[in-house]
Scaffold this active site. Sequence first.
Site, PDB file in Angstrom:
ATOM      1  N   ASP A  44      -0.807  -7.070   5.212  1.00  0.00           N
ATOM      2  CA  ASP A  44      -0.536  -6.208   6.365  1.00  0.00           C
ATOM      3  C   ASP A  44       0.779  -6.536   7.062  1.00  0.00           C
ATOM      4  O   ASP A  44       0.913  -6.378   8.282  1.00  0.00           O
ATOM      5  CB  ASP A  44      -1.703  -6.270   7.385  1.00  0.00           C
ATOM      6  CG  ASP A  44      -3.023  -5.902   6.744  1.00  0.00           C
ATOM      7  OD1 ASP A  44      -3.029  -5.026   5.875  1.00  0.00           O
ATOM      8  OD2 ASP A  44      -4.045  -6.505   7.111  1.00  0.00           O
ATOM      9  N   GLY A  52      -4.330  -1.444   2.293  1.00  0.00           N
ATOM     10  CA  GLY A  52      -4.115  -0.305   3.185  1.00  0.00           C
ATOM     11  C   GLY A  52      -2.663  -0.353   3.598  1.00  0.00           C
ATOM     12  O   GLY A  52      -2.267  -1.240   4.348  1.00  0.00           O
ATOM     13  N   HIS A  53      -1.855   0.527   3.031  1.00  0.00           N
ATOM     14  CA  HIS A  53      -0.415   0.505   3.288  1.00  0.00           C
ATOM     15  C   HIS A  53      -0.047   1.736   4.112  1.00  0.00           C
ATOM     16  O   HIS A  53      -0.251   2.866   3.681  1.00  0.00           O
ATOM     17  CB  HIS A  53       0.370   0.490   1.968  1.00  0.00           C
ATOM     18  CG  HIS A  53       0.182  -0.770   1.175  1.00  0.00           C
ATOM     19  ND1 HIS A  53       0.821  -1.029   0.002  1.00  0.00           N
ATOM     20  CD2 HIS A  53      -0.584  -1.869   1.425  1.00  0.00           C
ATOM     21  CE1 HIS A  53       0.463  -2.224  -0.448  1.00  0.00           C
ATOM     22  NE2 HIS A  53      -0.395  -2.742   0.392  1.00  0.00           N
ATOM     23  N   GLN A 107      -1.862  -6.953  -0.672  1.00  0.00           N
ATOM     24  CA  GLN A 107      -2.260  -8.239  -0.073  1.00  0.00           C
ATOM     25  C   GLN A 107      -1.037  -9.105   0.234  1.00  0.00           C
ATOM     26  O   GLN A 107      -0.022  -8.560   0.626  1.00  0.00           O
ATOM     27  CB  GLN A 107      -3.262  -8.977  -0.975  1.00  0.00           C
ATOM     28  CG  GLN A 107      -4.622  -8.289  -1.096  1.00  0.00           C
ATOM     29  CD  GLN A 107      -4.623  -7.072  -1.984  1.00  0.00           C
ATOM     30  OE1 GLN A 107      -4.231  -7.122  -3.135  1.00  0.00           O
ATOM     31  NE2 GLN A 107      -5.066  -5.938  -1.472  1.00  0.00           N
ATOM     32  N   LYS A 147       4.266  -3.763   4.146  1.00  0.00           N
ATOM     33  CA  LYS A 147       4.774  -3.491   2.793  1.00  0.00           C
ATOM     34  C   LYS A 147       4.926  -1.991   2.546  1.00  0.00           C
ATOM     35  O   LYS A 147       5.867  -1.566   1.875  1.00  0.00           O
ATOM     36  CB  LYS A 147       3.820  -4.083   1.736  1.00  0.00           C
ATOM     37  CG  LYS A 147       3.696  -5.597   1.828  1.00  0.00           C
ATOM     38  CD  LYS A 147       2.684  -6.137   0.845  1.00  0.00           C
ATOM     39  CE  LYS A 147       1.258  -5.738   1.159  1.00  0.00           C
ATOM     40  NZ  LYS A 147       0.712  -6.305   2.420  1.00  0.00           N
TER      41      LYS A 147
END
Length: 427
Positions: free
Chosen positions: A13, A40-41, A223, A16
């Site tokens: 988080d 979750g990007h 990650q 990225k």
Amino acid sequence: MPALVLLGAQWGDEGKGKATDLLGGSVDYVVRYQGGNNAGHTVVVGDQKYALHLLPSGILSPGCTPVIGNGVVIDPAVLLSELSGLNERGVDTSKLLISGNAHLITPYHRTVDKVSERFLGKRKIGTTGRGIGPTYADKINRVGIRVQDLFDESILRQKVEAALRDKNQILIKLYNRRAIGVDEVVEEYLGYAEKIKDYVADTTLILNKALEEDKVVLLEGGQGTLLDVDHGTYPFVTSSNPTAGGACTGSGIGPTKISRVIGILKAYTTRVGAGPFPTELFDDDGEALRRIGGEYGVTTGRDRRCGWFDAVIARYATRVNGLTDFFLTKLDVLTGWERIPVCVAYEIDGKRVEELPYSQSDFHHAKPIYETLPGWSEDISKAKSFDELPKNAQAYVKALEEMSGAPISAIGVGPGRDETIQINSFL
Ligand code: GDP
Ligand code: IMO
Ligand code: MG
């Protein structure tokens, strides 16, 4: 032009998605190389916000070909719903390529992930419950199901049968759950075959040919370094290799082709799920970082644990990834603090320790040693160059750079694409 790797330097988080999207306009391919929809990007384009889980963030750049590499684990239902969600918003996803060697998450992986966490009780990892760990376990155990198996019904059935023989015993006898039927899984997964077949390709061959033709390939990690199964805070990690080596194995691109390894680094630290976190704050500052930084999980909605910047971790990320650059994100979130503590070393059993201890027990009781830097109160979200930052913000960035061991080549001052100060070009 060789390949670039972009990866998380902390516990995920870091931003990225934004950094990948920013580069997406200048590269030919963006490849996810590990993880799955545990990621979750977030990408913000103008007034539109996208949350990508499985798809590479390059999917929002029309000129770029998004690739899901062999190292990724794919939940086909999630893949299809993410694609249709983007299509409904007018995003063209037709260029997507999916490796036939990527492994598939199935309902039993999701179930095992959730029930095994429940059984761990206090020792639970706090996974995202998406079936990631059990799917990688099957891959390593050589009983996994791959994308290419979807196109051969008899092979698919044999593999599902073999996998369920053990799994059902575990589900029934150990976890007191119902058995999963072979037919229901085979039928469901054959249904996906038709829908994804046009995307499936020999992505390793395509990417290596592209590199030979001087195309630019960006490898996007999920990650982060400290969640790496080898180099992270094991067992409180994910089940793949987000670190730079994972970009090679997860895409089939050799290390000699990689010219830059960019670590995405938040100007403070966050973590979701269980595990050690030396600079974690349990006070008003932690709450303020969470509120101002919007530190709530994109995938699970959980509150992210928040703390000050940890230079020991940043140095470690430089080392294990061979970082050439940092992209420092969320500097704007720190605006308003009079003084900002930065962890420069740990105290472990009364001794000062400069590098991340290899012993998990030592890391568990590492106490941060802080240096405190002067803060700034001016709004920095409109700054376009390093010189436009307040002097104390400049000094904060320089101090972090010095401590972290690689140049900070870009600084995020807001979530939008253009809210970035570029210091050195990445290309
Ligand atoms: P990822 O998983 O590494 O892609 O990061 P996430 O998307 O989970 O979390 C990063 C959050 O920070 C998202 O909400 C981004 O929109 C936001 N973000 C990224 N860079 C910046 C920045 O420089 N400043 C601010 N304020 N927000 C940012
Ligand atoms: P992005 O790509 C932050 C964490 C989970 C848990 C551990 C194992 O958005 O940075 P898993 O479901 O992977 O088996 O969970 O890893 N985790 C993440 N934390 N960002 C992520 O992804 C994460 N993906 C997994 O919270 O602690
Ligand atoms: Mg995220």
